[in-house]
Scaffold this active site. Sequence first.
Site, PDB file in Angstrom:
ATOM      1  N   ASN A  41     -12.476  -3.240   2.352  1.00  0.00           N
ATOM      2  CA  ASN A  41     -13.653  -1.970   2.306  1.00  0.00           C
ATOM      3  C   ASN A  41     -14.464  -2.115   0.948  1.00  0.00           C
ATOM      4  O   ASN A  41     -14.093  -2.483  -0.195  1.00  0.00           O
ATOM      5  CB  ASN A  41     -12.674  -0.845   2.299  1.00  0.00           C
ATOM      6  CG  ASN A  41     -11.954  -0.506   3.513  1.00  0.00           C
ATOM      7  OD1 ASN A  41     -12.485  -0.943   4.657  1.00  0.00           O
ATOM      8  ND2 ASN A  41     -10.774   0.062   3.463  1.00  0.00           N
ATOM      9  N   GLY A  68     -16.018   2.459   3.327  1.00  0.00           N
ATOM     10  CA  GLY A  68     -14.672   3.347   3.053  1.00  0.00           C
ATOM     11  C   GLY A  68     -13.970   3.033   1.834  1.00  0.00           C
ATOM     12  O   GLY A  68     -12.723   3.209   1.811  1.00  0.00           O
ATOM     13  N   GLN A  69     -14.481   2.477   0.914  1.00  0.00           N
ATOM     14  CA  GLN A  69     -13.738   1.999  -0.448  1.00  0.00           C
ATOM     15  C   GLN A  69     -13.546   3.052  -1.179  1.00  0.00           C
ATOM     16  O   GLN A  69     -14.215   4.075  -1.262  1.00  0.00           O
ATOM     17  CB  GLN A  69     -14.337   0.876  -1.215  1.00  0.00           C
ATOM     18  CG  GLN A  69     -13.738   0.528  -2.194  1.00  0.00           C
ATOM     19  CD  GLN A  69     -14.372  -0.630  -3.299  1.00  0.00           C
ATOM     20  OE1 GLN A  69     -15.593  -1.011  -2.945  1.00  0.00           O
ATOM     21  NE2 GLN A  69     -13.783  -1.324  -4.160  1.00  0.00           N
ATOM     22  N   HIS A 105      -6.765  -5.635   2.037  1.00  0.00           N
ATOM     23  CA  HIS A 105      -5.642  -5.137   2.779  1.00  0.00           C
ATOM     24  C   HIS A 105      -5.111  -6.336   3.788  1.00  0.00           C
ATOM     25  O   HIS A 105      -6.155  -7.074   4.393  1.00  0.00           O
ATOM     26  CB  HIS A 105      -6.179  -4.096   3.643  1.00  0.00           C
ATOM     27  CG  HIS A 105      -6.637  -2.825   3.020  1.00  0.00           C
ATOM     28  ND1 HIS A 105      -5.692  -1.572   2.877  1.00  0.00           N
ATOM     29  CD2 HIS A 105      -7.920  -2.499   2.322  1.00  0.00           C
ATOM     30  CE1 HIS A 105      -6.717  -0.871   2.324  1.00  0.00           C
ATOM     31  NE2 HIS A 105      -8.026  -1.293   2.020  1.00  0.00           N
ATOM     32  N   ASP A 128       0.768  -1.054   0.068  1.00  0.00           N
ATOM     33  CA  ASP A 128       0.220   0.240  -0.112  1.00  0.00           C
ATOM     34  C   ASP A 128       0.993   1.379  -0.089  1.00  0.00           C
ATOM     35  O   ASP A 128       1.773   1.438   0.681  1.00  0.00           O
ATOM     36  CB  ASP A 128      -0.837   0.151   1.133  1.00  0.00           C
ATOM     37  CG  ASP A 128      -2.009   1.002   1.090  1.00  0.00           C
ATOM     38  OD1 ASP A 128      -3.340   0.643   1.175  1.00  0.00           O
ATOM     39  OD2 ASP A 128      -1.641   2.173   1.279  1.00  0.00           O
ATOM     40  N   HIS A 141     -10.097  -5.520  -3.607  1.00  0.00           N
ATOM     41  CA  HIS A 141      -8.825  -5.324  -3.136  1.00  0.00           C
ATOM     42  C   HIS A 141      -8.987  -5.880  -1.668  1.00  0.00           C
ATOM     43  O   HIS A 141      -9.924  -5.375  -0.779  1.00  0.00           O
ATOM     44  CB  HIS A 141      -7.907  -4.195  -3.104  1.00  0.00           C
ATOM     45  CG  HIS A 141      -8.459  -3.047  -2.648  1.00  0.00           C
ATOM     46  ND1 HIS A 141      -9.299  -2.266  -3.327  1.00  0.00           N
ATOM     47  CD2 HIS A 141      -8.398  -2.438  -1.362  1.00  0.00           C
ATOM     48  CE1 HIS A 141      -9.815  -1.293  -2.653  1.00  0.00           C
ATOM     49  NE2 HIS A 141      -9.050  -1.289  -1.665  1.00  0.00           N
TER      50      HIS A 141
HETATM   51  P1  DGP Z   1      -9.730   1.463   0.251  1.00  0.00           P
HETATM   52  O1  DGP Z   1      -9.766   2.501   0.993  1.00  0.00           O
HETATM   53  O2  DGP Z   1      -9.995   0.021   0.957  1.00  0.00           O
HETATM   54  O3  DGP Z   1     -10.232   1.530  -1.280  1.00  0.00           O
HETATM   55  O4  DGP Z   1      -8.052   1.352  -0.130  1.00  0.00           O
HETATM   56  C1  DGP Z   1      -7.285   1.732  -1.205  1.00  0.00           C
HETATM   57  C2  DGP Z   1      -5.950   1.801  -0.836  1.00  0.00           C
HETATM   58  O5  DGP Z   1      -5.144   1.858  -1.999  1.00  0.00           O
HETATM   59  C3  DGP Z   1      -5.438   2.706   0.085  1.00  0.00           C
HETATM   60  O6  DGP Z   1      -5.268   2.157   1.476  1.00  0.00           O
HETATM   61  C4  DGP Z   1      -4.341   3.401  -0.568  1.00  0.00           C
HETATM   62  C5  DGP Z   1      -3.965   2.630  -1.461  1.00  0.00           C
HETATM   63  N1  DGP Z   1      -3.430   3.335  -2.767  1.00  0.00           N
HETATM   64  C6  DGP Z   1      -3.939   4.137  -3.459  1.00  0.00           C
HETATM   65  N2  DGP Z   1      -3.380   4.551  -4.659  1.00  0.00           N
HETATM   66  C7  DGP Z   1      -2.377   3.533  -4.795  1.00  0.00           C
HETATM   67  C8  DGP Z   1      -1.227   3.609  -5.733  1.00  0.00           C
HETATM   68  O7  DGP Z   1      -0.904   4.334  -6.514  1.00  0.00           O
HETATM   69  N3  DGP Z   1      -0.520   2.717  -5.295  1.00  0.00           N
HETATM   70  C9  DGP Z   1      -0.548   1.808  -4.378  1.00  0.00           C
HETATM   71  N4  DGP Z   1       0.410   0.660  -4.085  1.00  0.00           N
HETATM   72  N5  DGP Z   1      -1.533   1.896  -3.583  1.00  0.00           N
HETATM   73  C10 DGP Z   1      -2.561   2.782  -3.344  1.00  0.00           C
END
Ligand code: DGP
Length: 116
Positions: free
Chosen positions: A89, A95-96, A104, A32, A102
């Site tokens: 999420n 909170g998505q 976490h 992340d 995906h």
């Molecule tokens: P959610 O809120 O559950 O949709 O989580 C999305 C996650 O994606 C958040 O924790 C940050 C991560 N994220 C957003 N943009 C990028 C990216 O460009 N690269 C990576 N590795 N993670 C990202």
Amino acid sequence: MTNDHCLFCRIVDGDVPADVVHETEHVLAFRDVSPKAPTHVLVIPKRHIASLAETDDGDTTLLGEVMIAARDVARGAGIDEAGFRIVANTGGDGGQTVHHLHVHVLGGRALGWPPG
Ligand code: DGP
């Protein structure tokens, strides 16, 4: 099939860089960009599915592969015995923020409960 407008599809296609920690034929796992724990990895199906709510019964095997990959990520990070958390999420109230399914994988410290 990937979606040109989806950030995580662009990671799958190699158009956006990511720190990949695990990969199978159908699943990709990468760190992340904004980690909330010492280990914070996202596990995604390579095929574009917007969220868990968008899956159907035919996705059972793929979802199983996502969970097995999450287990392997935890093992690879050495957090499987201490414990870790899987979070998916889903939708607005969930909170998505990235609309490609995906999970976490969070660990490396004691995690609080309940989430906010
Ligand atoms: P959610 O809120 O559950 O949709 O989580 C999305 C996650 O994606 C958040 O924790 C940050 C991560 N994220 C957003 N943009 C990028 C990216 O460009 N690269 C990576 N590795 N993670 C990202």
